[in-house]
Motif scaffolding. Structure first.
Motif, PDB file in Angstrom:
ATOM      1  N   UNK A 133     -20.584 -36.484  39.744  1.00 38.70           N
ATOM      2  CA  UNK A 133     -19.370 -35.796  38.916  1.00 38.70           C
ATOM      3  C   UNK A 133     -18.738 -37.005  38.495  1.00 38.70           C
ATOM      4  N   UNK A 134     -19.142 -37.570  36.948  1.00 36.12           N
ATOM      5  CA  UNK A 134     -18.541 -38.703  36.397  1.00 36.12           C
ATOM      6  C   UNK A 134     -16.685 -38.530  36.313  1.00 36.12           C
ATOM      7  N   UNK A 135     -16.174 -39.516  36.710  1.00 39.29           N
ATOM      8  CA  UNK A 135     -14.730 -39.657  36.773  1.00 39.29           C
ATOM      9  C   UNK A 135     -14.304 -40.893  35.880  1.00 39.29           C
ATOM     10  N   UNK A 136     -13.130 -40.522  35.316  1.00 38.58           N
ATOM     11  CA  UNK A 136     -12.631 -41.855  34.460  1.00 38.58           C
ATOM     12  C   UNK A 136     -11.902 -42.890  35.639  1.00 38.58           C
ATOM     13  N   UNK A 137     -11.752 -43.961  35.070  1.00 32.09           N
ATOM     14  CA  UNK A 137     -11.340 -45.275  35.954  1.00 32.09           C
ATOM     15  C   UNK A 137      -9.922 -44.835  36.419  1.00 32.09           C
ATOM     16  N   UNK A 138      -8.911 -44.389  35.422  1.00 34.60           N
ATOM     17  CA  UNK A 138      -7.595 -44.261  35.840  1.00 34.60           C
ATOM     18  C   UNK A 138      -7.303 -43.238  36.906  1.00 34.60           C
ATOM     19  N   UNK A 182      -7.474 -44.336  44.832  1.00 37.54           N
ATOM     20  CA  UNK A 182      -8.393 -44.354  45.428  1.00 37.54           C
ATOM     21  C   UNK A 182      -8.766 -45.675  45.982  1.00 37.54           C
ATOM     22  N   UNK A 183      -8.642 -46.756  44.662  1.00 36.91           N
ATOM     23  CA  UNK A 183      -9.009 -48.145  45.008  1.00 36.91           C
ATOM     24  C   UNK A 183      -8.074 -48.700  45.796  1.00 36.91           C
ATOM     25  N   UNK A 184      -6.645 -48.472  45.406  1.00 38.83           N
ATOM     26  CA  UNK A 184      -5.486 -48.857  46.306  1.00 38.83           C
ATOM     27  C   UNK A 184      -5.439 -48.686  47.799  1.00 38.83           C
ATOM     28  N   UNK A 185      -5.667 -47.405  48.035  1.00 39.02           N
ATOM     29  CA  UNK A 185      -6.052 -46.937  49.340  1.00 39.02           C
ATOM     30  C   UNK A 185      -7.038 -47.799  50.046  1.00 39.02           C
ATOM     31  N   UNK A 237     -10.733 -34.172  44.334  1.00 36.30           N
ATOM     32  CA  UNK A 237     -11.693 -33.203  44.067  1.00 36.30           C
ATOM     33  C   UNK A 237     -11.384 -32.059  43.384  1.00 36.30           C
ATOM     34  N   UNK A 238     -10.129 -31.527  43.778  1.00 29.08           N
ATOM     35  CA  UNK A 238      -9.306 -30.169  43.397  1.00 29.08           C
ATOM     36  C   UNK A 238      -9.245 -30.445  41.808  1.00 29.08           C
ATOM     37  N   UNK A 288     -10.440 -29.307  36.024  1.00 32.53           N
ATOM     38  CA  UNK A 288     -10.678 -29.794  34.685  1.00 32.53           C
ATOM     39  C   UNK A 288     -12.208 -29.310  34.297  1.00 32.53           C
ATOM     40  N   UNK A 289     -12.990 -29.061  35.104  1.00 34.28           N
ATOM     41  CA  UNK A 289     -14.352 -28.446  35.002  1.00 34.28           C
ATOM     42  C   UNK A 289     -14.157 -27.218  34.554  1.00 34.28           C
ATOM     43  N   UNK A 290     -13.215 -26.435  35.013  1.00 30.79           N
ATOM     44  CA  UNK A 290     -12.860 -25.080  34.913  1.00 30.79           C
ATOM     45  C   UNK A 290     -12.238 -24.953  33.551  1.00 30.79           C
ATOM     46  N   UNK A 291     -11.234 -25.891  33.063  1.00 26.64           N
ATOM     47  CA  UNK A 291     -10.703 -25.903  31.945  1.00 26.64           C
ATOM     48  C   UNK A 291     -11.678 -26.078  30.661  1.00 26.64           C
ATOM     49  N   UNK A 292     -12.627 -27.080  31.014  1.00 28.49           N
ATOM     50  CA  UNK A 292     -13.728 -27.434  29.946  1.00 28.49           C
ATOM     51  C   UNK A 292     -14.485 -26.116  29.496  1.00 28.49           C
TER      52      UNK A 292
END
Length: 324
Positions: free
Chosen positions: A180-185, A190-193, A252-253, A258-262
């Protein structure tokens, strides 16, 4: 006998007749010997090439007006505080030039595509600033990019890390390696954790190394203080992992939402497209029906006229046969 010439005064009478004129106010003779009062008088001299044509009335040359032709005329008004000093000629204040003072003056040219809009004032294009648009704005200071930002003259460029692709908006980076492609922002938290977990792991390893060296060198066993430190480290690590888990669940939620809105947007777009096609079809039918309606209306008018004519003719024939 002797003759002698002598002289004596002699007079010959002459009669001279001279006509004098008493002119009306505002008029005079052109000269002393001219006839009539054909010269108009203007109390103020006509200026700028004007001529007196009636008492106190001047005929002005082109470009001047006023009772004495003292006022210059400009077909267009002088701009930016200029004053008309001659036919279509303005005297401009400092900082402006041109026939109508319409052009601002900048002692130094505006740079990078800027325009001089006032005395020493430039209107700068996007990406530049300064009195003469000489300074490039560093757009990267506002952090417009997901990952890397490169400042360019008058603009900027976003670049992505390895494994990410720059999206069409030119600023967002998307990880296309995941299912599931995600944007960097969206991965910032997640990166901080993940970095926090890495630091805790490094801290745990260092403390374990210190305990091992101390145990081998002194053959001693660490007391309750060392145990408590290990417990605190494990608790901190567990808490961080739990927080990471919660972040992942939330993330994940958000993706599912977002997928539902799309999906909803795509459905609406399809419905709108169907409605547009239906509307176009209706317009085509209307364009065909309107001429038919006009034709039917015209036929109805002709039929009514024909019926009326036939009725009138039948009545006339009946009247003729009846001898009326």
């Amino acid at each position: 006998m002797v003759h002698q010439t002598s002289y004596r005064p002699a007079y010959s009478p002459q009669t001279t007749r001279q006509v004098s004129y008493n002119c009306c106010p505002g008029w005079s003779q052109i000269s002393k010997i001219s006839h009539g009062c054909g010269r108009p008088l203007c109390s103020s001299s006509c200026q700028n090439g004007g001529s007196c044509v009636r008492p106190d009335s001047c005929s002005c040359a082109k470009g001047f007006t006023g009772s004495s032709c003292q006022t210059a005329v400009c077909s267009d008004s002088c701009q930016n505080g200029g004053s008309c000093v001659g036919p279509d000629s303005c005297e401009c204040p400092t900082g402006y030039t041109g026939p109508m003072c319409q052009t601002a003056v900048c002692s130094s040219p505006c740079m990078n595509g800027g325009r001089c809009i006032g005395p020493e004032l430039c209107a700068c294009p996007s990406g530049f600033t300064g009195q003469y648009c000489q300074t490039d704005i560093d757009e990267c200071e506002s952090k417009p990019c997901d990952q890397h930002c490169v400042n360019l003259p008058g603009s900027f460029e976003c670049q992505c890390k390895t494994g990410f692709t720059l999206l069409e908006d030119g600023t967002s980076c998307r990880n296309c390696q995941d299912q599931f492609p995600t944007e960097a922002r969206d991965l910032v938290d997640v990166e901080i954790l993940a970095k926090r977990v890495q630091k805790l792991e490094e801290k745990r390893l260092r403390r374990g190394e210190i305990l091992r060296v101390s145990s081998e060198g002194d053959n001693t066993v660490m007391g309750s203080g060392a145990g408590s430190n290990e417990m605190a480290l494990e608790a901190e690590t567990s808490g961080t992992l739990a927080e990471l888990g919660r972040k992942m669940e939330t993330f994940t939620q958000l993706i599912q939402d977002l997928k539902t809105q799309l999906t909803n947007v795509e459905t609406r777009q399809q419905e709108q497209w169907k409605l547009i096609q239906k509307t176009k079809s209706t317009e085509t039918i209307v364009r065909r029906v309107v001429p038919l309606c006009k034709q039917v209306s015209l036929m109805q008018q002709r039929m009514d006229q024909s019926v009326e004519l036939n009725t009138t003719s039948a009545l006339a024939n009946y009247a003729t046969e009846a001898g009326i």
